[in-house]
Design an enzyme around this catalytic site. Structure first.
Site, PDB file in Angstrom:
ATOM      1  CE1 TYR A   1      -9.922  34.591   8.218  1.00 53.33           C
ATOM      2  CE2 TYR A   1      -9.671  34.292  10.582  1.00 53.33           C
ATOM      3  CZ  TYR A   1      -9.107  34.417   9.325  1.00 53.33           C
ATOM      4  OH  TYR A   1      -7.740  34.369   9.181  1.00 53.33           O
TER       5      TYR A   1
ATOM      6  CB  SER B   1      -6.579  31.740  11.488  1.00 54.46           C
ATOM      7  OG  SER B   1      -6.739  32.732  12.474  1.00 54.46           O
TER       8      SER B   1
HETATM    9  P1  NAD Z   1      -4.055  39.105   2.064  1.00 55.05           P
HETATM   10  O1  NAD Z   1      -5.375  39.771   1.934  1.00 55.05           O
HETATM   11  O2  NAD Z   1      -2.835  39.858   1.721  1.00 55.05           O
HETATM   12  O3  NAD Z   1      -4.020  37.737   1.257  1.00 55.05           O
HETATM   13  C1  NAD Z   1      -5.149  36.999   0.888  1.00 55.05           C
HETATM   14  C2  NAD Z   1      -5.029  36.708  -0.595  1.00 55.05           C
HETATM   15  O4  NAD Z   1      -6.089  35.836  -0.993  1.00 55.05           O
HETATM   16  C3  NAD Z   1      -5.143  37.978  -1.461  1.00 55.05           C
HETATM   17  O5  NAD Z   1      -4.037  38.024  -2.331  1.00 55.05           O
HETATM   18  C4  NAD Z   1      -6.441  37.776  -2.226  1.00 55.05           C
HETATM   19  O6  NAD Z   1      -6.427  38.344  -3.521  1.00 55.05           O
HETATM   20  C5  NAD Z   1      -6.512  36.270  -2.282  1.00 55.05           C
HETATM   21  N1  NAD Z   1      -7.861  35.777  -2.543  1.00 55.05           N
HETATM   22  C6  NAD Z   1      -9.017  36.141  -1.941  1.00 55.05           C
HETATM   23  N2  NAD Z   1     -10.040  35.482  -2.482  1.00 55.05           N
HETATM   24  C7  NAD Z   1      -9.528  34.665  -3.442  1.00 55.05           C
HETATM   25  C8  NAD Z   1     -10.084  33.746  -4.351  1.00 55.05           C
HETATM   26  N3  NAD Z   1     -11.400  33.511  -4.392  1.00 55.05           N
HETATM   27  N4  NAD Z   1      -9.259  33.082  -5.189  1.00 55.05           N
HETATM   28  C9  NAD Z   1      -7.927  33.309  -5.183  1.00 55.05           C
HETATM   29  N5  NAD Z   1      -7.339  34.182  -4.324  1.00 55.05           N
HETATM   30  C10 NAD Z   1      -8.138  34.851  -3.485  1.00 55.05           C
HETATM   31  O7  NAD Z   1      -3.990  38.631   3.588  1.00 55.05           O
HETATM   32  P2  NAD Z   1      -3.003  37.593   4.307  1.00 55.05           P
HETATM   33  O8  NAD Z   1      -2.948  38.015   5.701  1.00 55.05           O
HETATM   34  O9  NAD Z   1      -1.759  37.409   3.561  1.00 55.05           O
HETATM   35  O10 NAD Z   1      -3.880  36.252   4.258  1.00 55.05           O
HETATM   36  C11 NAD Z   1      -3.380  35.019   3.790  1.00 55.05           C
HETATM   37  C12 NAD Z   1      -3.981  33.890   4.612  1.00 55.05           C
HETATM   38  O11 NAD Z   1      -3.515  33.996   5.954  1.00 55.05           O
HETATM   39  C13 NAD Z   1      -5.511  33.893   4.698  1.00 55.05           C
HETATM   40  O12 NAD Z   1      -5.998  32.563   4.601  1.00 55.05           O
HETATM   41  C14 NAD Z   1      -5.776  34.444   6.084  1.00 55.05           C
HETATM   42  O13 NAD Z   1      -7.012  34.012   6.631  1.00 55.05           O
HETATM   43  C15 NAD Z   1      -4.597  33.861   6.838  1.00 55.05           C
HETATM   44  N6  NAD Z   1      -4.295  34.523   8.098  1.00 55.05           N
HETATM   45  C16 NAD Z   1      -3.840  35.817   8.115  1.00 55.05           C
HETATM   46  C17 NAD Z   1      -3.572  36.417   9.336  1.00 55.05           C
HETATM   47  C18 NAD Z   1      -3.061  37.817   9.437  1.00 55.05           C
HETATM   48  O14 NAD Z   1      -3.021  38.358  10.565  1.00 55.05           O
HETATM   49  N7  NAD Z   1      -2.661  38.468   8.362  1.00 55.05           N
HETATM   50  C19 NAD Z   1      -3.759  35.699  10.517  1.00 55.05           C
HETATM   51  C20 NAD Z   1      -4.223  34.402  10.457  1.00 55.05           C
HETATM   52  C21 NAD Z   1      -4.489  33.812   9.243  1.00 55.05           C
END
Ligand code: NAD
Length: 261
Positions: A158, A145
């Site tokens: 986080y 991130s």
């Molecule tokens: P999201 O909530 O759609 O995806 C996260 C996924 O992780 C979900 O499908 C959830 O079911 C799964 N998950 C959670 N705990 C779990 C576990 N114990 N075992 C298996 N799966 C699990 O959100 P996203 O934005 O797609 O996030 C994906 C990644 O991107 C994350 O690591 C998040 O920190 C990172 N990220 C997202 C953003 C953003 O703005 N969306 C920014 C920076 C980083």
């Protein structure tokens, strides 16, 4: 499209939604074999599998919690059993919750560190072990991130987990470069996914985030998936140990835009 990815096998954790889902669909269009790990959203996974098969790839959905060692081992075993290989491991699963740090419970701290950092460690370890055993010059992509470098009040757990991802990625990159295994992180900025759905449904909150993005808009999951495809492909063959920020310039100190400072 990257021709060399065709027929490669990838595992993507947390791939039933958001960025993971977009990466699974993109890898499908690259005609890869995709192990779609999910902890929730089985219906969604079924439709992702269908879409991947329609675009020329292959896919299976595998339930698993990335914090459980045996579940992560099962993902690698599924890649081997169904597709005979593991070339690309994407540690994407992640969670966040907003809490002022003086109120953050040990339980919440542990939960976020467990999924975001320990889960990614288990994915790295199991994938690398498999790649070493089978002589595969694999690629590991850890979804970090912008908060591996931008401090984030109310999200100390986080930010700490993503800071940990940065050093884990750099250390593993150094450790396994002699074996030809490349380890990189992908650092999204603000992306339109379920993790942000509540925040972005409030126009004022959304505008305050957009003001932090030099390119002026919230990113799409497909824009992160495109960066993941590049990191997975041989087009990035000389790249290891980096964080590729796909953030619309968010890490470039937008407060200084317009000559401020
Ligand atoms: P999201 O909530 O759609 O995806 C996260 C996924 O992780 C979900 O499908 C959830 O079911 C799964 N998950 C959670 N705990 C779990 C576990 N114990 N075992 C298996 N799966 C699990 O959100 P996203 O934005 O797609 O996030 C994906 C990644 O991107 C994350 O690591 C998040 O920190 C990172 N990220 C997202 C953003 C953003 O703005 N969306 C920014 C920076 C980083």
């Amino acid at each position: 499209m990257y021709k060399d990815l065709e027929g490669n096998t990838a595992i993507i954790t947390g791939a039933s939604s958001g960025i993971g889902r977009a990466m699974a669909l993109r890898f499908g269009r690259e005609k890869m074999n995709v192990v779609i790990n999910y902890r929730s959203g089985k219906q969604e996974v079924n439709s992702i599998v269908q879409e991947i098969e329609q675009s020329g790839g292959q896919a299976i959905g595998v339930y698993g919690d990335v914090t459980r060692e045996e579940d992560v081992k099962k993902l690698v075993a599924a890649a081997h059993e169904h597709f005979g290989s593991l070339d690309v491991m994407v540690n994407n699963a992640g969670i966040e919750n907003e809490v002022p740090s003086e109120d953050l419970t040990l339980e919440d701290w542990r939960k976020v560190l467990d999924v975001n950092l320990t889960g990614a460690f288990l994915g790295c370890r199991e994938a690398i072990d498999y790649m070493l055993e089978h002589g595969i010059k694999g690629r590991i992509i850890n979804v970090s991130s912008v908060h591996e470098m931008i401090p984030w009040p109310h999200f100390v757990h986080y930010a700490a987990s993503k800071g940990g991802i940065k050093m884990m990625t750099e250390t593993l990159a150094l450790e396994f470069a002699p074996k030809g295994i490349r380890v990189n992180s992908l650092g999204p900025g603000a992306i339109d996914t379920p993790i942000n759905a509540a925040k972005f449904s409030d126009p004022a909150a959304k505008a305050s985030v957009e003001a932090l993005i030099p390119l002026g808009y919230i990113g799409k999951p497909e824009e992160i998936a495109a960066a993941a495809a590049w990191l997975a492909s041989s087009e990035s063959s000389y790249v290891t140990g980096i964080t590729l920020f796909a953030d619309g310039g968010m890490t470039k100190y937008p407060a200084f835009q317009g000559g401020h400072g």
